[in-house]
Design a protein around this motif. Structure first.
Motif, PDB file in Angstrom:
ATOM      1  N   GLU A   9       1.007  -1.042   0.055  1.00  0.00           N
ATOM      2  CA  GLU A   9       0.141   0.026   0.251  1.00  0.00           C
ATOM      3  C   GLU A   9       0.780   1.347  -0.024  1.00  0.00           C
ATOM      4  N   VAL A  10       1.924   1.177   0.842  1.00  0.00           N
ATOM      5  CA  VAL A  10       2.883   2.230   1.015  1.00  0.00           C
ATOM      6  C   VAL A  10       3.622   2.499  -0.300  1.00  0.00           C
ATOM      7  N   GLN A  11       4.136   1.320  -0.935  1.00  0.00           N
ATOM      8  CA  GLN A  11       4.802   1.336  -2.014  1.00  0.00           C
ATOM      9  C   GLN A  11       4.059   2.121  -3.313  1.00  0.00           C
ATOM     10  N   ASP A  12       2.745   1.508  -3.397  1.00  0.00           N
ATOM     11  CA  ASP A  12       1.900   1.868  -4.446  1.00  0.00           C
ATOM     12  C   ASP A  12       1.437   3.398  -4.348  1.00  0.00           C
ATOM     13  N   LYS A  13       1.177   3.988  -3.331  1.00  0.00           N
ATOM     14  CA  LYS A  13       1.184   5.125  -3.092  1.00  0.00           C
ATOM     15  C   LYS A  13       2.305   6.209  -3.509  1.00  0.00           C
ATOM     16  N   ILE A  14       3.450   5.564  -3.278  1.00  0.00           N
ATOM     17  CA  ILE A  14       4.821   6.472  -3.609  1.00  0.00           C
ATOM     18  C   ILE A  14       4.933   6.324  -5.219  1.00  0.00           C
ATOM     19  N   PHE A  15       4.648   5.206  -5.820  1.00  0.00           N
ATOM     20  CA  PHE A  15       4.849   4.986  -7.117  1.00  0.00           C
ATOM     21  C   PHE A  15       3.864   5.619  -8.039  1.00  0.00           C
ATOM     22  N   ARG A  16       2.435   5.875  -7.209  1.00  0.00           N
ATOM     23  CA  ARG A  16       1.480   6.926  -8.320  1.00  0.00           C
ATOM     24  C   ARG A  16       1.837   7.940  -8.214  1.00  0.00           C
ATOM     25  N   ASN A  17       2.779   8.279  -7.412  1.00  0.00           N
ATOM     26  CA  ASN A  17       3.186   9.913  -7.566  1.00  0.00           C
ATOM     27  C   ASN A  17       4.246  10.383  -8.089  1.00  0.00           C
ATOM     28  N   MET A  18       4.896   9.390  -9.102  1.00  0.00           N
ATOM     29  CA  MET A  18       6.021   9.513  -9.766  1.00  0.00           C
ATOM     30  C   MET A  18       5.688   9.016 -11.257  1.00  0.00           C
ATOM     31  N   SER A  19       6.554   9.825 -12.110  1.00  0.00           N
ATOM     32  CA  SER A  19       6.227   9.488 -13.705  1.00  0.00           C
ATOM     33  C   SER A  19       6.525   7.948 -13.628  1.00  0.00           C
ATOM     34  N   LYS A  20       6.117   7.502 -14.914  1.00  0.00           N
ATOM     35  CA  LYS A  20       6.209   5.804 -15.068  1.00  0.00           C
ATOM     36  C   LYS A  20       7.722   5.758 -15.206  1.00  0.00           C
ATOM     37  N   ARG A  21       8.553   6.548 -15.901  1.00  0.00           N
ATOM     38  CA  ARG A  21      10.039   6.320 -15.829  1.00  0.00           C
ATOM     39  C   ARG A  21      10.507   6.281 -14.841  1.00  0.00           C
ATOM     40  N   ALA A  22      10.325   7.345 -13.914  1.00  0.00           N
ATOM     41  CA  ALA A  22      10.753   7.437 -12.553  1.00  0.00           C
ATOM     42  C   ALA A  22      10.647   6.295 -11.633  1.00  0.00           C
ATOM     43  N   ALA A  23       9.375   5.825 -11.585  1.00  0.00           N
ATOM     44  CA  ALA A  23       8.734   4.876 -10.921  1.00  0.00           C
ATOM     45  C   ALA A  23       9.692   3.337 -11.372  1.00  0.00           C
ATOM     46  N   SER A  24       9.762   3.264 -12.313  1.00  0.00           N
ATOM     47  CA  SER A  24      10.394   2.084 -13.115  1.00  0.00           C
ATOM     48  C   SER A  24      11.791   1.996 -12.709  1.00  0.00           C
ATOM     49  N   LEU A  25      12.455   3.101 -12.650  1.00  0.00           N
ATOM     50  CA  LEU A  25      13.912   3.108 -12.207  1.00  0.00           C
ATOM     51  C   LEU A  25      14.165   2.841 -10.768  1.00  0.00           C
ATOM     52  N   LEU A  26      13.076   3.398  -9.943  1.00  0.00           N
ATOM     53  CA  LEU A  26      13.126   3.127  -8.574  1.00  0.00           C
ATOM     54  C   LEU A  26      12.770   1.665  -8.170  1.00  0.00           C
ATOM     55  N   LYS A  27      11.939   1.020  -8.963  1.00  0.00           N
ATOM     56  CA  LYS A  27      11.651  -0.356  -8.901  1.00  0.00           C
ATOM     57  C   LYS A  27      13.147  -1.161  -8.946  1.00  0.00           C
ATOM     58  N   GLU A  28      13.548  -0.694 -10.247  1.00  0.00           N
ATOM     59  CA  GLU A  28      14.927  -1.512 -10.457  1.00  0.00           C
ATOM     60  C   GLU A  28      16.129  -1.097  -9.574  1.00  0.00           C
ATOM     61  N   ASP A  29      16.086   0.006  -8.936  1.00  0.00           N
ATOM     62  CA  ASP A  29      17.183   0.262  -7.811  1.00  0.00           C
ATOM     63  C   ASP A  29      16.837  -0.800  -6.745  1.00  0.00           C
ATOM     64  N   MET A  30      15.474  -0.925  -6.444  1.00  0.00           N
ATOM     65  CA  MET A  30      15.309  -1.620  -5.094  1.00  0.00           C
ATOM     66  C   MET A  30      15.514  -3.196  -5.410  1.00  0.00           C
ATOM     67  N   GLU A  31      15.254  -3.591  -6.784  1.00  0.00           N
ATOM     68  CA  GLU A  31      15.755  -4.824  -6.889  1.00  0.00           C
ATOM     69  C   GLU A  31      16.995  -5.322  -7.055  1.00  0.00           C
ATOM     70  N   PHE A  32      17.895  -4.352  -7.509  1.00  0.00           N
ATOM     71  CA  PHE A  32      19.300  -4.484  -7.747  1.00  0.00           C
ATOM     72  C   PHE A  32      19.812  -4.319  -6.504  1.00  0.00           C
ATOM     73  N   MET A  33      19.458  -3.687  -5.593  1.00  0.00           N
ATOM     74  CA  MET A  33      19.823  -3.390  -4.196  1.00  0.00           C
ATOM     75  C   MET A  33      20.212  -4.629  -3.529  1.00  0.00           C
ATOM     76  N   GLY A  34      19.055  -5.622  -3.569  1.00  0.00           N
ATOM     77  CA  GLY A  34      19.341  -7.016  -2.636  1.00  0.00           C
ATOM     78  C   GLY A  34      18.921  -6.487  -1.487  1.00  0.00           C
ATOM     79  N   PRO A  35      19.124  -7.534  -0.527  1.00  0.00           N
ATOM     80  CA  PRO A  35      18.783  -7.445   0.850  1.00  0.00           C
ATOM     81  C   PRO A  35      19.498  -6.293   1.617  1.00  0.00           C
ATOM     82  N   VAL A  36      18.585  -5.783   2.444  1.00  0.00           N
ATOM     83  CA  VAL A  36      19.334  -4.556   3.215  1.00  0.00           C
ATOM     84  C   VAL A  36      18.738  -4.708   4.721  1.00  0.00           C
ATOM     85  N   ARG A  37      19.949  -4.255   5.441  1.00  0.00           N
ATOM     86  CA  ARG A  37      19.900  -4.391   6.816  1.00  0.00           C
ATOM     87  C   ARG A  37      18.688  -3.554   7.321  1.00  0.00           C
TER      88      ARG A  37
END
Length: 349
Positions: A285-313
């Motif tokens: 719910e929180v993620q979707d709220k953020i993604f909806r307030n970004m451009s499609k390209r910015a949201a896509s780049l952010l999702k890629e960053d989260m994926e490539f980041m891997g596990p985070v402490r």
């Protein structure tokens, strides 16, 4: 749960009977709930209680379905009785339980509940109108007022705290925030003094009340002016406590309470790496709220960053979330965004 030592006879293996201790029943209950929920429960227990329960859980090879069902039924009955007591007192709870479960079962449950879990103190005060209660306690010592407010529902406590004189509001708020466990002797003495003013049924308790979460719940419900006055006073008297309270006044998940324009303004101020880390620890719910307030390209780049980041402490996630919360708080203080807190109707013109 670990404290309850009442015993129940349950069906044993091989046709025999066995008696479960309170700790064994607590262990069965936690195993039934699963590791995720049990871990959340552990956060609210003392270290010695966690050790005892961990030991009992480790000793469980299998959970007998009959034992599991009886433990769950017992828990449901105790919670039902506790709810009845909280809403209407012991007599009210006994009456409802007798109708639902029969006289003897009701008496057994009430007796076990009042002897092991115990009824919270100041039950008579929780049923008193806040305006009457204010007149009743405002002449008391700030520590007494803090103790009483800590045992009240946050919405009632917020009304009373907001109506107290300015010179003692912050003092009472600090005392609630730094309160931990109160001994039965102290509670008895406070109730004894209060009995001189109101007729009441005193009860003994040794439960945790007060603390930072309690004062945060109360401050989230007072008007913004009262909140500001108390926080500013605490900042002068105890900066560390004030900062800890402010951190909890708005948690990262509360970002869903912001309107779209406010979120977009916050996103312009936030570091992309911080945002990627922060979103790793929240629900969809929180993620979707953020993604909806970004451009499609910015949201896509952010999702890629989260994926490539891997596990985070977890610590890194929480630190990133807190940096974003600090930005939200600064924008709110500057009047650039409006944060609608629970229980508050925000008028925007």
């Amino acid at each position: 749960m670990a404290k309850a030592q009442a015993k129940t006879t349950g069906g044993g293996h091989g046709g025999g009977k066995k008696t479960l201790t309170g700790r064994q029943k607590a262990a069965i209950f936690l195993v039934t709930l699963g590791s995720e929920i049990s871990a959340e429960i552990f956060k609210h227990l003392r270290e010695d209680e966690i050790e005892q329960l961990t030991f009992e859980i480790a000793r469980l090879e299998t959970v007998d379905p009959a034992d599991r069902d009886k433990v769950l039924m017992e828990f449901q009955e105790l919670m039902m009785a506790q709810d009845f007591i909280s809403s209407g007192g012991i007599d009210y709870a006994r009456d409802l339980l007798e109708r639902a479960l029969g006289s003897q079962k009701a008496i057994d449950i009430i007796n076990r509940l009042t002897s092991s879990l115990q009824v919270r103190p100041f039950d008579f005060i929780r049923r008193t109108d806040p305006s009457h209660l204010l007149n009743f306690i405002q002449g008391e010592h700030p520590q007494t007022i803090a103790l009483i407010l800590a045992y009240l529902e946050p919405n009632k406590a917020s009304v009373i705290l907001g109506a107290l004189p300015d010179d003692i509001q912050a003092d009472v708020a600090k005392r609630i925030a730094t309160m931990d466990r109160t001994s039965p002797d102290v509670l008895r003495e406070v109730e004894r003094v209060l009995e001189k003013k109101l007729s009441t049924l005193a009860s003994e308790d040794y439960t945790a009340a007060g603390g930072i979460e309690t004062i945060v719940d109360i401050l989230n419900l007072v008007d913004r002016s009262t909140e500001k006055t108390i926080i500013e006073a605490l900042e002068e008297e105890d900066p560390e406590l004030a900062e800890e309270i402010k951190k909890r006044m708005f948690i990262f998940d509360d970002i869903v309470l912001l309107d779209d324009r406010a979120i977009q303004k916050v996103l312009r101020e936030v570091d992309t790496q911080d945002l990627a880390k922060a979103l790793k620890g929240v629900d969809s719910e929180v993620q979707d709220k953020i993604f909806r307030n970004m451009s499609k390209r910015a949201a896509s780049l952010l999702k890629e960053d989260m994926e490539f980041m891997g596990p985070v402490r977890l610590k890194d996630v929480e630190e990133a979330q807190q940096r974003i919360v600090s930005i939200i708080r600064k924008l709110e203080e500057a009047g650039e965004i409006v944060v609608a807190r629970a229980g508050e109707d925000e008028l925007v013109v």
